[in-house]
Design a protein around this motif. Structure first.
Motif, PDB file in Angstrom:
ATOM      1  N   HIS A  36     -85.748 -10.307  73.284  1.00 50.66           N
ATOM      2  CA  HIS A  36     -86.148  -9.055  73.918  1.00 50.66           C
ATOM      3  C   HIS A  36     -85.579  -8.980  75.326  1.00 50.66           C
ATOM      4  N   ALA A  59     -86.618  -7.404  79.046  1.00 49.86           N
ATOM      5  CA  ALA A  59     -87.779  -6.899  79.780  1.00 49.86           C
ATOM      6  C   ALA A  59     -87.307  -6.134  81.011  1.00 49.86           C
ATOM      7  N   THR A 107     -88.718  -3.969  84.426  1.00 43.67           N
ATOM      8  CA  THR A 107     -89.845  -3.652  85.288  1.00 43.67           C
ATOM      9  C   THR A 107     -90.007  -2.138  85.354  1.00 43.67           C
ATOM     10  N   SER A 119    -100.932  -7.811  84.946  1.00 45.59           N
ATOM     11  CA  SER A 119     -99.669  -7.197  84.528  1.00 45.59           C
ATOM     12  C   SER A 119     -99.850  -6.580  83.152  1.00 45.59           C
ATOM     13  N   TYR A 175     -97.803  -4.492  79.655  1.00 44.44           N
ATOM     14  CA  TYR A 175     -96.522  -4.380  78.966  1.00 44.44           C
ATOM     15  C   TYR A 175     -96.685  -3.770  77.588  1.00 44.44           C
ATOM     16  N   PHE A 224     -93.834  -3.044  73.891  1.00 51.57           N
ATOM     17  CA  PHE A 224     -92.521  -3.214  73.288  1.00 51.57           C
ATOM     18  C   PHE A 224     -92.134  -1.996  72.461  1.00 51.57           C
ATOM     19  N   ARG A 240     -85.618  -5.955  70.573  1.00 58.23           N
ATOM     20  CA  ARG A 240     -86.923  -5.658  71.170  1.00 58.23           C
ATOM     21  C   ARG A 240     -86.750  -5.399  72.658  1.00 58.23           C
ATOM     22  N   GLU A 244     -88.921  -4.575  76.149  1.00 60.57           N
ATOM     23  CA  GLU A 244     -90.253  -4.639  76.754  1.00 60.57           C
ATOM     24  C   GLU A 244     -90.242  -3.865  78.059  1.00 60.57           C
ATOM     25  N   PHE A 245     -91.228  -3.001  78.231  1.00 60.82           N
ATOM     26  CA  PHE A 245     -91.474  -2.391  79.533  1.00 60.82           C
ATOM     27  C   PHE A 245     -92.643  -3.152  80.149  1.00 60.82           C
ATOM     28  N   PHE A 246     -92.441  -3.673  81.342  1.00 59.86           N
ATOM     29  CA  PHE A 246     -93.374  -4.593  81.993  1.00 59.86           C
ATOM     30  C   PHE A 246     -93.723  -4.052  83.356  1.00 59.86           C
TER      31      PHE A 246
END
Length: 133
Positions: free
Chosen positions: A76, A78, A80, A110, A112, A114, A122, A124-126
């Motif tokens: 994945h 990630a 930010t 935090s 997140y 997916f 994949r 991911e927004f974190f």
């Protein structure tokens, strides 16, 4: 130690131009340049963030690679984000597959979720706890 930062993240893709368009439209990346011509066996497209050159994404297309998973694929990526609820809604409106059923939280605050890119990668927004309002 001479390791300083992530240089780029390579992702195998099945259709280079479609993936370039996806990363521009969904993640607001800019297309920096492409190496290789249409008739070449391997083509590479480099993507970056607007106004930032610290990390790039390298999209890798190979002519004779019908099974992307046989060569491995990034688990994945990630990114930010701030305002994770708005991003979750935006991704839902785009109808992208693999979206998490809900935004998840870590013990430090935090958050997140997916979703899938065009080749099942994949994403991911974190939202780090420090960015949470």
């Amino acid at each position: 130690m001479s390791v300083h930062k992530i240089e780029h993240i390579g992702i195998y893709v099945s259709a280079l131009e479609d993936s370039i368009e996806f990363y521009i439209r969904v993640l607001n990346l800019k297309h920096l340049y492409t190496l290789g011509e249409v008739e070449d066996d391997v083509r590479l497209a480099f993507m970056g963030f607007q106004g930032q050159d610290s990390v790039e994404i390298e999209l890798i297309w190979k002519k004779d690679a019908p099974d992307l998973a046989s060569e491995g694929r990034v688990n994945h990526l990630a990114f930010t984000v701030s305002h994770i609820e708005q991003e979750y809604s935006r991704i839902a409106e785009l109808g992208l597959s693999g979206r998490s059923a809900q935004i998840q939280s870590l013990s430090n605050g935090s958050r997140y979720f997916f979703f899938n890119g065009p080749d099942g990668e994949r994403i991911e927004f974190f939202e780090p706890a420090r960015l949470t309002p």
